[in-house]
Design an enzyme around this catalytic site. Structure first.
Site, PDB file in Angstrom:
ATOM      1  N   LYS A  83       0.856  -1.194   0.000  1.00 49.74           N
ATOM      2  CA  LYS A  83       0.000   0.000   0.000  1.00 49.74           C
ATOM      3  C   LYS A  83       0.889   1.240   0.000  1.00 49.74           C
ATOM      4  O   LYS A  83       1.813   1.347   0.814  1.00 49.74           O
ATOM      5  CB  LYS A  83      -0.846  -0.051   1.266  1.00 49.74           C
ATOM      6  CG  LYS A  83      -2.162   0.649   1.198  1.00 49.74           C
ATOM      7  CD  LYS A  83      -2.940   0.272   2.452  1.00 49.74           C
ATOM      8  CE  LYS A  83      -4.192   1.051   2.612  1.00 49.74           C
ATOM      9  NZ  LYS A  83      -4.780   0.813   3.937  1.00 49.74           N
TER      10      LYS A  83
HETATM   11  C1  E4P Z   1      -8.189   1.280   4.575  1.00 54.30           C
HETATM   12  O1  E4P Z   1      -7.413   0.887   3.759  1.00 54.30           O
HETATM   13  C2  E4P Z   1      -8.055   2.572   5.268  1.00 54.30           C
HETATM   14  O2  E4P Z   1      -6.807   2.692   5.840  1.00 54.30           O
HETATM   15  C3  E4P Z   1      -9.143   2.735   6.275  1.00 54.30           C
HETATM   16  O3  E4P Z   1     -10.367   2.279   5.731  1.00 54.30           O
HETATM   17  C4  E4P Z   1      -9.247   4.126   6.843  1.00 54.30           C
HETATM   18  O4  E4P Z   1     -10.401   4.196   7.646  1.00 54.30           O
HETATM   19  P1  E4P Z   1     -10.634   5.373   8.702  1.00 54.30           P
HETATM   20  O5  E4P Z   1     -10.946   6.618   7.957  1.00 54.30           O
HETATM   21  O6  E4P Z   1     -11.801   4.899   9.515  1.00 54.30           O
HETATM   22  O7  E4P Z   1      -9.369   5.484   9.514  1.00 54.30           O
END
Ligand code: E4P
Length: 220
Positions: A83
């Site tokens: 990522k």
């Molecule tokens: C997923 O890949 C993201 O990091 C995550 O959904 C972020 O979510 P949040 O906005 O609740 O931290």
């Protein structure tokens, strides 16, 4: 629609994977920090539990270090997806890793233009954060609609729309109606999806009526 779970809590992942409904896992630096564990150990353990794509995020912001971090994370297991943040260096890293055969999830996407860049950089997944847009009175689901529509216009865009920052079951159903490929769900939202008061009420009535028959299916 594929379901990923958005957590680095291994016991939660094990529990939810047992439902047979989990197609992958996403983590981020905040979730790894919350786990209190070393990233390489956590990702290796998650990769053993779930066969599908497991997103592990780089922590650097410059191309050279991101690339080295990504290569190291990719070596943990065949199902690691690296990522990277949606920055110029992140997309350069995305292109380099994708060209070398590593799946990349481009994260922190907040506009359709950014999603086009990620697709052009060879991302396997784009992660638009809908909850964080809604938090600032913007329209998270509108962004999903725009990206799905744009990607459908181009056969050479192979990037899957991974709906992130989900807050509720209705986010999941709305994203599914739009044709998004993946939702990454906080464990609580996946559990909420099972629930309906009429399911509970109906089951109680069936159980009561069945008990009155005195029958057993296994004894017949
Ligand atoms: C997923 O890949 C993201 O990091 C995550 O959904 C972020 O979510 P949040 O906005 O609740 O931290």
């Amino acid at each position: 629609m594929k379901f990923f779970v958005d957590t680095a809590d291994v016991s939660e992942i094990r529990d939810l994977a047992a439902t047979g409904l989990v197609d992958g896992v996403t983590t981020n630096p905040s979730l790894i920090a919350k786990s209190g564990r070393r990233i390489l150990d956590v990702i290796a353990e998650i990769c053993d539990i779930v066969d599908g794509p497991i997103s592990a995020e780089v922590a650097a912001t410059d191309f050279d270090t991101m690339l080295r971090e990504g290569q190291k994370l990719a070596k943990i297991a065949d199902n690691v997806t690296v990522k990277v943040p949606l920055t110029p260096d992140g997309l350069k890293t995305c292109r380099a890793l994708s060209d070398a055969g590593t799946k990349v999830n481009v994260t922190l996407c907040f506009s359709a233009g950014q999603a086009i860049l990620a697709a052009k950089a060879g991302a396997s997944f784009i992660s638009p954060f809908i909850g964080r847009l809604d938090d600032i009175s913007s329209n998270g689901m509108g962004l999903i609609a725009d990206i799905v529509q744009i990607y459908r216009n181009y056969d050479n865009f192979k990037t899957e729309v991974l709906v992130a920052s989900i807050r509720s079951p209705s986010d999941v159903t709305e994203a599914a109606k739009l044709g998004a490929h993946v939702s990454t769900l906080p464990p609580s939202v996946l559990r909420q999806l099972f629930q309906h008061p009429l399911t509970d009420k109906g089951l109680q009535a069936f159980l009561k009526d069945w008990e009155a028959t005195g029958q057993s299916i296994l004894d017949q």
